[in-house]
Design a protein around this motif. Structure first.
Motif, mmCIF file in Angstrom:
data_model
loop_
_atom_site.group_PDB
_atom_site.id
_atom_site.type_symbol
_atom_site.label_atom_id
_atom_site.label_comp_id
_atom_site.label_asym_id
_atom_site.label_seq_id
_atom_site.Cartn_x
_atom_site.Cartn_y
_atom_site.Cartn_z
ATOM 1 N N GLY A 1 9.998 9.831 -0.367
ATOM 2 C CA GLY A 1 9.683 11.207 -0.708
ATOM 3 C C GLY A 1 8.343 11.409 -1.366
ATOM 4 N N ASP A 2 8.013 10.557 -2.344
ATOM 5 C CA ASP A 2 6.782 10.755 -3.114
ATOM 6 C C ASP A 2 6.454 9.484 -3.884
ATOM 7 O OD1 ASP A 2 8.675 10.717 -5.145
ATOM 8 O OD2 ASP A 2 8.523 12.850 -5.594
ATOM 9 N N ILE A 3 5.462 9.560 -4.750
ATOM 10 C CA ILE A 3 5.044 8.388 -5.512
ATOM 11 C C ILE A 3 6.147 7.893 -6.432
ATOM 12 C CG2 ILE A 3 3.929 9.866 -7.238
ATOM 13 C CD1 ILE A 3 2.907 6.268 -6.243
ATOM 14 N N VAL A 4 6.952 8.798 -6.947
ATOM 15 C CA VAL A 4 8.063 8.382 -7.812
ATOM 16 C C VAL A 4 9.047 7.521 -7.022
ATOM 17 C CG1 VAL A 4 9.999 9.174 -9.208
ATOM 18 C CG2 VAL A 4 7.820 10.406 -9.284
ATOM 19 N N ALA A 5 9.394 7.976 -5.824
ATOM 20 C CA ALA A 5 10.315 7.209 -4.979
ATOM 21 C C ALA A 5 9.674 5.899 -4.523
ATOM 22 C CB ALA A 5 10.732 8.047 -3.774
ATOM 23 N N ALA A 6 8.373 5.927 -4.290
ATOM 24 C CA ALA A 6 7.685 4.704 -3.877
ATOM 25 C C ALA A 6 7.744 3.648 -4.974
ATOM 26 C CB ALA A 6 6.233 5.020 -3.530
ATOM 27 N N VAL A 7 7.536 4.070 -6.216
ATOM 28 C CA VAL A 7 7.589 3.120 -7.334
ATOM 29 C C VAL A 7 9.002 2.577 -7.504
ATOM 30 C CG1 VAL A 7 7.380 2.929 -9.843
ATOM 31 C CG2 VAL A 7 5.565 4.027 -8.503
ATOM 32 N N MET B 1 0.850 -1.192 0.000
ATOM 33 C CA MET B 1 0.000 0.000 0.000
ATOM 34 C C MET B 1 0.884 1.240 0.000
ATOM 35 S SD MET B 1 -3.064 1.435 0.295
ATOM 36 C CE MET B 1 -3.349 3.207 0.347
ATOM 37 N N VAL B 2 0.474 2.274 -0.745
ATOM 38 C CA VAL B 2 1.192 3.549 -0.754
ATOM 39 C C VAL B 2 0.206 4.648 -0.376
ATOM 40 C CG1 VAL B 2 2.571 5.184 -2.093
ATOM 41 C CG2 VAL B 2 2.724 2.717 -2.584
ATOM 42 N N GLY B 3 0.504 5.403 0.685
ATOM 43 C CA GLY B 3 -0.401 6.452 1.113
ATOM 44 C C GLY B 3 0.308 7.575 1.833
ATOM 45 N N ASP B 4 -0.429 8.673 2.041
ATOM 46 C CA ASP B 4 0.131 9.832 2.747
ATOM 47 C C ASP B 4 -0.406 9.949 4.166
ATOM 48 O OD1 ASP B 4 -2.489 10.568 1.965
ATOM 49 O OD2 ASP B 4 -1.955 12.700 1.969
ATOM 50 N N ASP B 5 -1.292 9.038 4.574
ATOM 51 C CA ASP B 5 -1.868 9.048 5.918
ATOM 52 C C ASP B 5 -1.319 7.851 6.686
ATOM 53 O OD1 ASP B 5 -3.625 8.633 8.168
ATOM 54 O OD2 ASP B 5 -5.088 9.925 7.197
ATOM 55 N N ALA B 6 -0.487 8.141 7.689
ATOM 56 C CA ALA B 6 0.178 7.064 8.426
ATOM 57 C C ALA B 6 -0.803 6.199 9.198
ATOM 58 C CB ALA B 6 1.215 7.658 9.390
ATOM 59 N N GLU B 7 -1.957 6.749 9.518
ATOM 60 C CA GLU B 7 -2.935 6.003 10.309
ATOM 61 C C GLU B 7 -3.852 5.165 9.433
ATOM 62 O OE1 GLU B 7 -6.071 6.841 13.967
ATOM 63 O OE2 GLU B 7 -5.503 8.490 12.641
ATOM 64 N N THR B 8 -4.632 5.809 8.563
ATOM 65 C CA THR B 8 -5.630 5.058 7.800
ATOM 66 C C THR B 8 -5.027 4.284 6.635
ATOM 67 O OG1 THR B 8 -6.164 6.990 6.454
ATOM 68 C CG2 THR B 8 -7.476 6.647 8.430
ATOM 69 N N ASP B 9 -4.047 4.868 5.936
ATOM 70 C CA ASP B 9 -3.437 4.197 4.787
ATOM 71 C C ASP B 9 -2.453 3.123 5.213
ATOM 72 O OD1 ASP B 9 -4.788 5.867 3.013
ATOM 73 O OD2 ASP B 9 -3.145 7.294 2.883
ATOM 74 N N VAL B 10 -1.478 3.526 6.019
ATOM 75 C CA VAL B 10 -0.327 2.663 6.304
ATOM 76 C C VAL B 10 -0.606 1.681 7.435
ATOM 77 C CG1 VAL B 10 2.077 2.654 7.051
ATOM 78 C CG2 VAL B 10 1.304 4.336 5.369
ATOM 79 N N ALA B 11 -0.902 2.204 8.631
ATOM 80 C CA ALA B 11 -1.193 1.301 9.747
ATOM 81 C C ALA B 11 -2.422 0.453 9.441
ATOM 82 C CB ALA B 11 -1.381 2.101 11.029
ATOM 83 N N GLY B 12 -3.399 1.058 8.761
ATOM 84 C CA GLY B 12 -4.593 0.307 8.393
ATOM 85 C C GLY B 12 -4.279 -0.865 7.478
ATOM 86 N N GLN C 1 3.370 -5.035 3.020
ATOM 87 C CA GLN C 1 4.185 -3.837 3.155
ATOM 88 C C GLN C 1 3.328 -2.600 2.915
ATOM 89 O OE1 GLN C 1 8.380 -4.752 1.371
ATOM 90 N NE2 GLN C 1 6.927 -5.980 0.229
ATOM 91 N N ALA C 2 3.744 -1.477 3.501
ATOM 92 C CA ALA C 2 3.018 -0.215 3.309
ATOM 93 C C ALA C 2 4.017 0.926 3.365
ATOM 94 C CB ALA C 2 1.939 -0.040 4.364
ATOM 95 N N LEU C 3 3.958 1.796 2.358
ATOM 96 C CA LEU C 3 4.878 2.918 2.243
ATOM 97 C C LEU C 3 4.155 4.219 2.551
ATOM 98 C CD1 LEU C 3 6.700 1.985 -1.105
ATOM 99 C CD2 LEU C 3 7.224 1.239 1.233
ATOM 100 N N LEU C 4 4.808 5.082 3.318
ATOM 101 C CA LEU C 4 4.294 6.412 3.622
ATOM 102 C C LEU C 4 5.059 7.426 2.777
ATOM 103 C CD1 LEU C 4 2.508 8.255 5.431
ATOM 104 C CD2 LEU C 4 4.438 8.332 7.040
ATOM 105 N N VAL C 5 4.332 8.275 2.041
ATOM 106 C CA VAL C 5 4.988 9.301 1.225
ATOM 107 C C VAL C 5 4.946 10.639 1.957
ATOM 108 C CG1 VAL C 5 4.553 8.184 -1.003
ATOM 109 C CG2 VAL C 5 2.836 9.740 -0.039
ATOM 110 N N ARG C 6 5.971 11.449 1.696
ATOM 111 C CA ARG C 6 6.061 12.760 2.351
ATOM 112 C C ARG C 6 5.399 13.853 1.505
ATOM 113 N NH1 ARG C 6 11.463 10.800 3.094
ATOM 114 N NH2 ARG C 6 11.860 10.171 5.261
ATOM 115 N N THR C 7 4.259 13.532 0.929
ATOM 116 C CA THR C 7 3.469 14.507 0.184
ATOM 117 C C THR C 7 2.073 14.544 0.794
ATOM 118 O OG1 THR C 7 2.947 12.768 -1.441
ATOM 119 C CG2 THR C 7 4.749 14.279 -1.983
#
Length: 259
Positions: A242-248, A197-208, A216-222
């Motif tokens: 950093g962002d979706i580019v770095a996540a990919v 999972m790739v998201g900008d919300d550490a709670e609902t996107d990542v921890a969820g 695995q779950a990635l947190l982006v700084r955007t």
């Protein structure tokens, strides 16, 4: 092993009306690598057709069956349980709730209603709840990044207020509900442990996602990210990038077995 990618939208793919730099090409790289992608959004101010149209304007071709929204999940729940809907949602989302049961039991559906969150509307919902209606939360997010670039209050606070007043527990249908992630993954040939999972919300996107069993779950700084978010919720991100580019880049490197 990574065999599928779930992507958040607001704050990851676009920020307001603009695409996050490099987002379109980053998604294209995932597709070129043969990775199934599902877009899982907690956005509850826009209908699914509106979201798809916005993505098309940003040079992202997304099929309807690749996009999962809480409103869609709510309609499925209402039909399955034979409940009529009392809507406390944004006016732009009302069109999603068509051809639903008109009689039988009742469920209060709460999304990000924006200016419609006034006392009469909240009190009307409260009265339905004390009369026995179920409480459906499209998403419990605490905040979102508004058009002015600052954080604004999201629907979660209003859901909590209705829970407190009515002494009823909300049924959450969007992220971080495990069923929301699982419904998206049910349409791709892989297990939850093989998805990222790739998201900008550490709670609902990542921890969820991690709590739902994703590998695995990635947190982006955007988007709504703020310094230190990666340490505020558990489970913590697999990585913060950093962002979706770095996540990919991170995803493709590990999918190919590189270290």
């Amino acid at each position: 092993m990574i065999n599928a990618v779930l992507l958040d939208l607001a704050g990851v793919i676009y920020d307001g009306e603009r695409a996050v730099p490099g987002a379109s090409d980053a998604v294209a790289r995932l597709r070129a690598a043969g990775l199934p992608i599902r877009f899982v959004s907690n956005t509850t101010r826009s209908s699914k057709p509106t979201i798809l149209a916005r993505l098309a304007k940003l040079r992202l071709s997304v099929e309807g069956n690749e996009l999962f929204t809480p409103a869609e999940a709510a309609c499925d729940w209402l039909r399955e349980h034979g409940r009529a809907a009392h809507l406390l949602v944004h006016p732009d989302l009302v069109s999603e709730f068509q051809d639903l049961p008109a009689d039988g039991g009742m469920a209060v559906v709460v999304g990000d209603a924006g200016d419609a969150f006034d006392y009469p509307a909240l009190n009307a919902a409260f009265r339905k709840l004390v009369d026995g209606a179920e409480l459906l939360a499209l998403a419990p997010n605490r905040s979102f990044k508004d058009a002015d670039g600052k954080l604004s209050l999201d629907a979660g606070a209003f859901v909590a207020a209705l829970e407190f007043a009515s002494q009823r527990q909300a049924i959450v249908l969007g992220k971080p509900a495990p069923g929301f992630f699982h419904s998206a993954l049910a349409t791709v040939p892989c297990t939850a442990a093989e998805a990222v999972m790739v998201g900008d919300d550490a709670e609902t996107d990542v921890a969820g996602a991690l709590s739902a069993g994703l590998g695995q779950a990635l947190l982006v700084r955007t988007g709504k990210y703020r310094e230190g978010d990666e340490a505020r919720f558990a489970p913590s991100p697999t990585a913060t990038v950093g962002d979706i580019v770095a996540a990919v880049e991170w995803i493709l490197a590990r999918r190919s077995g590189a270290t």
